[in-house]
Design a protein around this motif. Structure first.
Motif, PDB file in Angstrom:
ATOM      1  N   MET A 173       0.835  -1.211   0.000  1.00  0.00           N
ATOM      2  CA  MET A 173       0.000   0.000   0.000  1.00  0.00           C
ATOM      3  C   MET A 173       0.866   1.256   0.000  1.00  0.00           C
ATOM      4  SD  MET A 173      -3.124   1.022  -0.139  1.00  0.00           S
ATOM      5  CE  MET A 173      -4.073   2.500   0.210  1.00  0.00           C
ATOM      6  N   LEU A 174       2.060   1.144   0.588  1.00  0.00           N
ATOM      7  CA  LEU A 174       2.978   2.290   0.581  1.00  0.00           C
ATOM      8  C   LEU A 174       3.323   2.678  -0.847  1.00  0.00           C
ATOM      9  CD1 LEU A 174       4.908   4.231   2.090  1.00  0.00           C
ATOM     10  CD2 LEU A 174       6.553   2.356   2.223  1.00  0.00           C
ATOM     11  N   TYR A 175       3.311   1.677  -1.746  1.00  0.00           N
ATOM     12  CA  TYR A 175       3.773   1.910  -3.117  1.00  0.00           C
ATOM     13  C   TYR A 175       2.642   1.967  -4.141  1.00  0.00           C
ATOM     14  CZ  TYR A 175       8.180   0.980  -0.907  1.00  0.00           C
ATOM     15  OH  TYR A 175       9.251   1.049  -0.063  1.00  0.00           O
ATOM     16  N   ARG A 176       1.378   1.810  -3.691  1.00  0.00           N
ATOM     17  CA  ARG A 176       0.269   1.865  -4.658  1.00  0.00           C
ATOM     18  C   ARG A 176       0.323   3.148  -5.472  1.00  0.00           C
ATOM     19  NH1 ARG A 176      -5.663   3.420  -2.756  1.00  0.00           N
ATOM     20  NH2 ARG A 176      -4.502   5.388  -2.668  1.00  0.00           N
ATOM     21  N   ASN A 177       0.540   4.248  -4.796  1.00  0.00           N
ATOM     22  CA  ASN A 177       0.496   5.531  -5.507  1.00  0.00           C
ATOM     23  C   ASN A 177       1.726   5.729  -6.394  1.00  0.00           C
ATOM     24  OD1 ASN A 177      -1.913   6.046  -4.173  1.00  0.00           O
ATOM     25  ND2 ASN A 177      -0.860   7.001  -2.439  1.00  0.00           N
ATOM     26  N   LEU A 178       2.847   5.114  -6.009  1.00  0.00           N
ATOM     27  CA  LEU A 178       4.044   5.204  -6.854  1.00  0.00           C
ATOM     28  C   LEU A 178       3.827   4.424  -8.145  1.00  0.00           C
ATOM     29  CD1 LEU A 178       6.982   6.145  -7.174  1.00  0.00           C
ATOM     30  CD2 LEU A 178       7.692   4.068  -5.977  1.00  0.00           C
ATOM     31  N   MET A 179       3.260   3.219  -8.018  1.00  0.00           N
ATOM     32  CA  MET A 179       2.947   2.446  -9.229  1.00  0.00           C
ATOM     33  C   MET A 179       1.911   3.183 -10.082  1.00  0.00           C
ATOM     34  SD  MET A 179       1.533  -1.453  -9.679  1.00  0.00           S
ATOM     35  CE  MET A 179       0.889  -1.950 -11.294  1.00  0.00           C
ATOM     36  N   GLY A 193       2.448   3.697   5.283  1.00  0.00           N
ATOM     37  CA  GLY A 193       1.743   3.003   4.204  1.00  0.00           C
ATOM     38  C   GLY A 193       0.584   2.166   4.694  1.00  0.00           C
ATOM     39  N   MET A 194       0.229   2.298   5.974  1.00  0.00           N
ATOM     40  CA  MET A 194      -0.963   1.628   6.485  1.00  0.00           C
ATOM     41  C   MET A 194      -0.900   0.111   6.243  1.00  0.00           C
ATOM     42  SD  MET A 194      -4.776   2.995   5.652  1.00  0.00           S
ATOM     43  CE  MET A 194      -6.141   2.567   6.692  1.00  0.00           C
ATOM     44  N   PRO A 195       0.093  -0.556   6.798  1.00  0.00           N
ATOM     45  CA  PRO A 195       0.236  -2.004   6.544  1.00  0.00           C
ATOM     46  C   PRO A 195      -0.968  -2.805   7.052  1.00  0.00           C
ATOM     47  CG  PRO A 195       2.213  -1.094   7.542  1.00  0.00           C
ATOM     48  CD  PRO A 195       1.146  -0.042   7.657  1.00  0.00           C
ATOM     49  N   GLU A 196      -1.003  -4.054   6.606  1.00  0.00           N
ATOM     50  CA  GLU A 196      -2.123  -4.942   6.995  1.00  0.00           C
ATOM     51  C   GLU A 196      -1.816  -5.591   8.337  1.00  0.00           C
ATOM     52  OE1 GLU A 196      -2.610  -7.382   3.496  1.00  0.00           O
ATOM     53  OE2 GLU A 196      -3.979  -5.910   2.607  1.00  0.00           O
ATOM     54  N   TRP A 197      -1.691  -4.741   9.342  1.00  0.00           N
ATOM     55  CA  TRP A 197      -1.377  -5.221  10.683  1.00  0.00           C
ATOM     56  C   TRP A 197      -2.607  -5.232  11.585  1.00  0.00           C
ATOM     57  CZ3 TRP A 197       3.304  -1.341  11.145  1.00  0.00           C
ATOM     58  CH2 TRP A 197       4.376  -1.827  10.363  1.00  0.00           C
ATOM     59  N   GLY A 198      -3.761  -4.884  11.039  1.00  0.00           N
ATOM     60  CA  GLY A 198      -4.945  -4.688  11.869  1.00  0.00           C
ATOM     61  C   GLY A 198      -5.515  -5.965  12.462  1.00  0.00           C
ATOM     62  N   HIS A 199      -5.190  -7.101  11.851  1.00  0.00           N
ATOM     63  CA  HIS A 199      -5.653  -8.392  12.377  1.00  0.00           C
ATOM     64  C   HIS A 199      -4.676  -8.820  13.469  1.00  0.00           C
ATOM     65  CE1 HIS A 199      -6.097 -12.949  11.870  1.00  0.00           C
ATOM     66  NE2 HIS A 199      -7.275 -12.533  12.271  1.00  0.00           N
ATOM     67  N   LEU A 200      -4.714  -8.122  14.592  1.00  0.00           N
ATOM     68  CA  LEU A 200      -3.755  -8.369  15.675  1.00  0.00           C
ATOM     69  C   LEU A 200      -3.899  -9.807  16.167  1.00  0.00           C
ATOM     70  CD1 LEU A 200      -4.057  -5.218  15.649  1.00  0.00           C
ATOM     71  CD2 LEU A 200      -3.761  -5.264  18.106  1.00  0.00           C
ATOM     72  N   GLU A 203      13.384  10.069   5.737  1.00  0.00           N
ATOM     73  CA  GLU A 203      13.728  11.464   5.510  1.00  0.00           C
ATOM     74  C   GLU A 203      14.190  11.744   4.093  1.00  0.00           C
ATOM     75  OE1 GLU A 203      12.951  13.815   7.362  1.00  0.00           O
ATOM     76  OE2 GLU A 203      12.391  12.672   9.130  1.00  0.00           O
ATOM     77  N   ARG A 204      14.008  10.812   3.178  1.00  0.00           N
ATOM     78  CA  ARG A 204      14.382  11.093   1.795  1.00  0.00           C
ATOM     79  C   ARG A 204      13.539  10.242   0.830  1.00  0.00           C
ATOM     80  NH1 ARG A 204      16.948   7.667  -1.047  1.00  0.00           N
ATOM     81  NH2 ARG A 204      17.623   9.250  -2.521  1.00  0.00           N
ATOM     82  N   GLY A 205      13.625  10.629  -0.429  1.00  0.00           N
ATOM     83  CA  GLY A 205      13.059   9.821  -1.497  1.00  0.00           C
ATOM     84  C   GLY A 205      11.542   9.735  -1.481  1.00  0.00           C
ATOM     85  N   TYR A 206      11.043   8.684  -2.133  1.00  0.00           N
ATOM     86  CA  TYR A 206       9.603   8.522  -2.275  1.00  0.00           C
ATOM     87  C   TYR A 206       8.905   8.458  -0.923  1.00  0.00           C
ATOM     88  CZ  TYR A 206       5.084   6.371  -2.941  1.00  0.00           C
ATOM     89  OH  TYR A 206       3.744   6.117  -2.874  1.00  0.00           O
ATOM     90  N   ARG A 207       9.526   7.809   0.041  1.00  0.00           N
ATOM     91  CA  ARG A 207       8.854   7.667   1.335  1.00  0.00           C
ATOM     92  C   ARG A 207       8.662   9.022   2.021  1.00  0.00           C
ATOM     93  NH1 ARG A 207      10.586   2.131   4.464  1.00  0.00           N
ATOM     94  NH2 ARG A 207      10.343   0.707   2.731  1.00  0.00           N
ATOM     95  N   LEU A 208       9.598   9.934   1.809  1.00  0.00           N
ATOM     96  CA  LEU A 208       9.428  11.288   2.348  1.00  0.00           C
ATOM     97  C   LEU A 208       8.247  11.968   1.646  1.00  0.00           C
ATOM     98  CD1 LEU A 208      10.306  13.704   4.055  1.00  0.00           C
ATOM     99  CD2 LEU A 208      11.932  14.292   2.249  1.00  0.00           C
ATOM    100  N   HIS A 218       2.581  13.880   1.852  1.00  0.00           N
ATOM    101  CA  HIS A 218       1.415  14.150   0.994  1.00  0.00           C
ATOM    102  C   HIS A 218       0.295  13.122   1.089  1.00  0.00           C
ATOM    103  CE1 HIS A 218       3.141  17.597  -1.105  1.00  0.00           C
ATOM    104  NE2 HIS A 218       4.298  16.964  -0.989  1.00  0.00           N
ATOM    105  N   VAL A 219       0.491  12.030   1.827  1.00  0.00           N
ATOM    106  CA  VAL A 219      -0.566  11.003   1.817  1.00  0.00           C
ATOM    107  C   VAL A 219      -1.805  11.510   2.569  1.00  0.00           C
ATOM    108  CG1 VAL A 219       0.207   9.782   3.924  1.00  0.00           C
ATOM    109  CG2 VAL A 219      -1.010   8.534   2.111  1.00  0.00           C
TER     110      VAL A 219
END
Ligand code: FES
Length: 583
Positions: free
Chosen positions: A104-110, A453-460, A546-551, A556-557
């Motif tokens: 999900m972190l990369y959906r918008n990059l793709m 990126g809102m990982p799929e960690w919600g199913h604790l 602190e750099r690149g796409y993740r910044l 902006h997300v």
């Protein structure tokens, strides 16, 4: 062997976008044609013909998409049969199982890759080959913003898994058997057998997880040919669908039917109805809201709830039900589902088949009523995904109620707070962890910014000491997402998220949390003065990147209730040929 048919051929004044590259009588035209001819094609292959891009998310890093080169060949056959000129091109691919921390972190990059590839090249139409969860929405987001005629061909689900006489689904049964293993009820050897028995063919996960859900939602939106969502990846009818899609895209170009003509508010309502009827993945909510933002449609989170109560749940697939996608296809697939709820659909919505939704589903029948229920005998009168609001989630949260223990849908309990996923991993199986079956597990710093990126960690995971006592479900709350294949009393997408100061950041161990699904509320029962004091003492967690796409992403997300798009990506691009000339 396919042959090039004569037509359609376009005169340049008819406005083929590619003619801006290939019909020029200057040095640019010379160079565009000459270099293309180095691929071994002649003028007759492309001059005056619609150029169809085959946007391929094939990758050996993404098992769900590894067969897409074969489907691309089928699309090419169709394009050639209809008189177009196909050109396959690669884009970034996103694989749920290997990509960290989350696709999900990369959906918008793709999506940016897809959009800019379409914009930059001489394409008149595009066929999007998608498979694994986020490759589908990323491709659609990009195509929606580029807004040239587009058709989606999904890769199809894997065959059903089988283990010792049981059908096993990816990955609903992974979660189930992992908890059985943690509770000591199955051996390590059996767990390995299950691992070897689950993924039997090419294709995406074959539960009604996110990939299957998005394939169904894509069909409901009218972006793929009817019946396309459910065909197993290795069934020859999927390649036939791809070939037909190749012919259809040439027709779409001739009619200049673009994503903005198809992705109307009515189409989105159809998709939401289908999402409830199939009891699909919560992830679809994020993606549909993001699509709407690209095409200028207002799609508030609340609409998903408004359409929930009046939409029957009809499809009995894991994780909410019993069957798998192969069964769903043989039972009639999505057209059979949609044909059960014609009064709830906008039947006049236009689709890429050239026909309306109503025409697409006319005559569709259920073949197996155990898998797809008739509307007169639904699994439930209402749908599956509810939207919650309250002091813990002022901008909303979502819950898949069909996947939850119904006892927990009205619940009050004391919070056990985990600061992040590392804290969770370190303490969840600690025998000293103070918890019981009424506890409410809270995970923070797992949202769009906090994850990131809102990982799929919600199913604790349920604490081991409770598993050993036979507890099978527990109320769990986070600003994360959940895999579409997961289940349980899990509240997700809490907005605003904790990493930007949402109320989830203020919860303390022992606080009372109250969930009331009937009234759609989720509240932190702490008085205002105490909450104000906690807010004053709160400090924002340090940002991880602190750099690149993740910044760029962190800055902006958008929040979950706005679809997690990047703020500057909403809307559409100009796709006229930008006149970059050599001279
Ligand atoms: Fe690709 Fe499940 S891992 S769809």
């Amino acid at each position: 062997m396919a042959t090039i048919r004569n037509g359609p051929r376009y005169e340049s004044e008819r406005g083929l976008r590619s003619s801006e590259w290939f019909d020029r009588r200057d040095l640019d035209g010379f160079l565009h044609r000459s270099w293309l001819k180095s691929e071994g094609v002649t003028d007759d292959a492309f001059r005056g013909r619609p150029v169809i891009g085959i946007c391929n998310s094939w990758s050996e890093l993404v098992n769900c998409n590894v067969h897409l080169r074969g489907l691309a060949e089928a699309v090419k056959r169709g394009v050639l049969q209809a008189g177009g000129f196909p050109l396959e091109f690669p884009v970034m691919s996103l694989g749920e199982s290997l990509m960290k921390p989350t696709t999900m972190l990369y959906r918008n990059l793709m999506a940016m890759d897809v959009e800019e590839s379409i914009r930059a090249y001489p394409l008149d139409g595009v066929v999007l080959l998608t498979g694994c969860d986020k490759t589908n929405p990323a491709s659609i987001l990009g195509a929606a913003s580029a807004n040239i005629p587009s058709i989606v061909v999904t890769g199809g689900p894997m065959l059903n898994g089988h283990w010792r006489g049981n059908q096993i689904g990816s990955c609903s049964d992974c979660w189930h058997y992992n908890e059985e293993r943690r509770a000591g009820r199955i051996t390590e050897e059996a767990f390995t057998e299950i691992e070897n028995s689950m993924s039997r063919s090419h294709g995406h996960c074959m539960t009604m997880g996110t990939a299957s859900t998005m394939a169904c939602v894509t069909e409901a939106l009218g972006l793929t040919l009817p019946g396309g969502a459910a065909i197993p990846a290795v069934d020859s009818r999927r390649a036939q669908l791809a070939e037909r899609s190749g012919r259809a895209i040439v027709d779409l170009v001739a009619r200049d039917l673009k994503p903005s003509d198809i992705l109307t508010h009515r189409a989105f309502e159809n998709a939401i109805r289908v999402l409830h009827a199939i009891s699909g993945s919560t992830n679809a909510i994020l993606h549909l809201i993001a699509y709407a933002g690209r095409v200028g449609v207002d799609l508030p989170l609340q609409l998903f709830d408004e359409l929930c109560e009046s939409t029957p749940w009809l499809v009995d697939l894991k994780p909410a039900g019993h069957f798998l996608m192969e069964d769903f296809y043989y039972a009639g697939g999505l057209p059979a589902v949609m044909a059960q709820i014609p009064d709830l659909l906008h039947l006049d919505a236009v689709t890429v088949s050239g026909m309306t939704v109503g025409e697409n589903i006319a005559g569709a029948e259920i073949v197996n009523q155990d898998v797809i229920r008739p509307a007169s005998e639904p699994l439930d009168e209402g749908g599956s995904l509810v939207v919650l609001r309250g002091s813990l989630c002022p901008d909303g949260a979502v819950m898949k109620i069909t996947a939850a223990d119904s006892q927990l849908l009205q619940h009050e309990g004391h919070a056990i707070v985990f600061e992040d996923v590392h804290d969770l991993a370190a303490r969840v199986d600690d025998p000293e962890l103070e918890c019981d079956e009424t506890s409410v597990m809270v995970l923070r710093n797992a949202g769009p910014v906090g994850g990131p990126g809102m990982p799929e960690w919600g199913h604790l995971p349920i604490p081991a000491k409770l598993l050993e006592r036979g507890v099978t479900d527990l109320l769990r709350i986070s600003d994360a997402r959940m895999s579409g294949t997961s289940y349980g009393a899990v509240v997700l997408h809490v907005a605003p998220e904790s990493a930007i100061g949402g109320p989830l950041a203020l919860v303390h161990d022992g606080d009372v949390i109250r969930l009331d699904v009937r009234s759609r509320t989720l509240d932190l029962v702490v008085d205002d003065a105490e909450l104000a004091a906690r807010r004053d003492a709160w400090t924002q967690p340090q940002r991880k990147d602190e750099r690149g796409y993740r910044l760029l992403h962190a800055e902006h997300v958008l929040q979950a209730n706005e679809g997690c798009d990047l703020d500057f990506l909403r809307g559409r691009s100009r796709v006229v040929a930008d006149a970059v000339t050599y001279l």
